[in-house]
Design a protein around this motif. Structure first.
Motif, PDB file in Angstrom:
ATOM      1  N   LEU A  41       0.843  -1.183   0.000  1.00 21.78           N
ATOM      2  CA  LEU A  41       0.000   0.000   0.000  1.00 21.78           C
ATOM      3  C   LEU A  41       0.885   1.241   0.000  1.00 21.78           C
ATOM      4  O   LEU A  41       1.775   1.359   0.840  1.00 21.78           O
ATOM      5  CB  LEU A  41      -0.875  -0.017   1.251  1.00 21.78           C
ATOM      6  N   PHE A  46      -3.110   0.108  -3.933  1.00 22.57           N
ATOM      7  CA  PHE A  46      -2.792  -1.250  -3.518  1.00 22.57           C
ATOM      8  C   PHE A  46      -2.130  -1.989  -4.671  1.00 22.57           C
ATOM      9  O   PHE A  46      -2.527  -1.826  -5.829  1.00 22.57           O
ATOM     10  CB  PHE A  46      -4.062  -2.037  -3.180  1.00 22.57           C
ATOM     11  N   GLN A  48      -1.316  -6.171  -4.971  1.00 20.90           N
ATOM     12  CA  GLN A  48      -1.380  -7.426  -4.237  1.00 20.90           C
ATOM     13  C   GLN A  48      -0.945  -8.570  -5.129  1.00 20.90           C
ATOM     14  O   GLN A  48      -1.305  -8.631  -6.311  1.00 20.90           O
ATOM     15  CB  GLN A  48      -2.783  -7.692  -3.713  1.00 20.90           C
TER      16      GLN A  48
END
Length: 101
Positions: A41, A46, A48
Motif C-alpha cells: 500500500l 494497492f 497485491q
C-alpha cells in the motif's frame, strides 16, 4: 501453483483502520485456502500478489473485484508458477504511509 498480481486504488474515506481490517480478513480467508501473498500500500494504491491453486486464486480475484473499498482494479499478471515466492501462509503488508487517517 498459480500467481496473480493486481493493482487498485482505495476509495475516498478508507482509513488505516479499514486497511488493517482488510488485512485481517485476508489472513483468515487465505490461511483456510492455503493462499500466501503480499499486499503493498502506497499513496492510497494497492498492489497485491496472491499464490495458490489456479481455481482458488481466480475465485478469490472475483471476490476482490467486488470489494467496494477499492476501485480502478487492474490485473497486472496471472501465470502458472513452479514454486511460491511467499511459502508461508498468510498475507504480508507493505508499509502504510502517513497520508492515512
Amino acid at each position: 501453483m498459480y500467481e496473480l498480481t493486481y493493482e487498485s486504488e482505495a476509495i475516498e474515506g478508507v482509513t488505516s483502520h479499514d486497511v488493517i481490517l482488510i488485512l485481517e480478513e485476508s489472513r483468515i480467508f487465505n490461511n483456510k485456502k492455503d493462499i500466501p501473498g503480499c499486499l503493498v500500500l502506497h499513496n492510497r494504491k494497492f498492489i497485491q500478489i496472491i499464490e495458490g491453486k489456479r481455481g482458488t486464486i481466480q475465485e478469490l480475484y472475483k471476490k476482490i473485484k467486488s470489494d467496494r473499498r477499492h476501485t480502478r482494479i487492474r490485473l497486472i499478471s496471472e501465470d502458472p508458477i513452479l514454486k511460491r515466492t511467499f511459502p508461508k501462509r498468510g498475507m504480508a503488508l507493505g508499509p502504510i504511509d502517513n497520508k492515512w487517517q
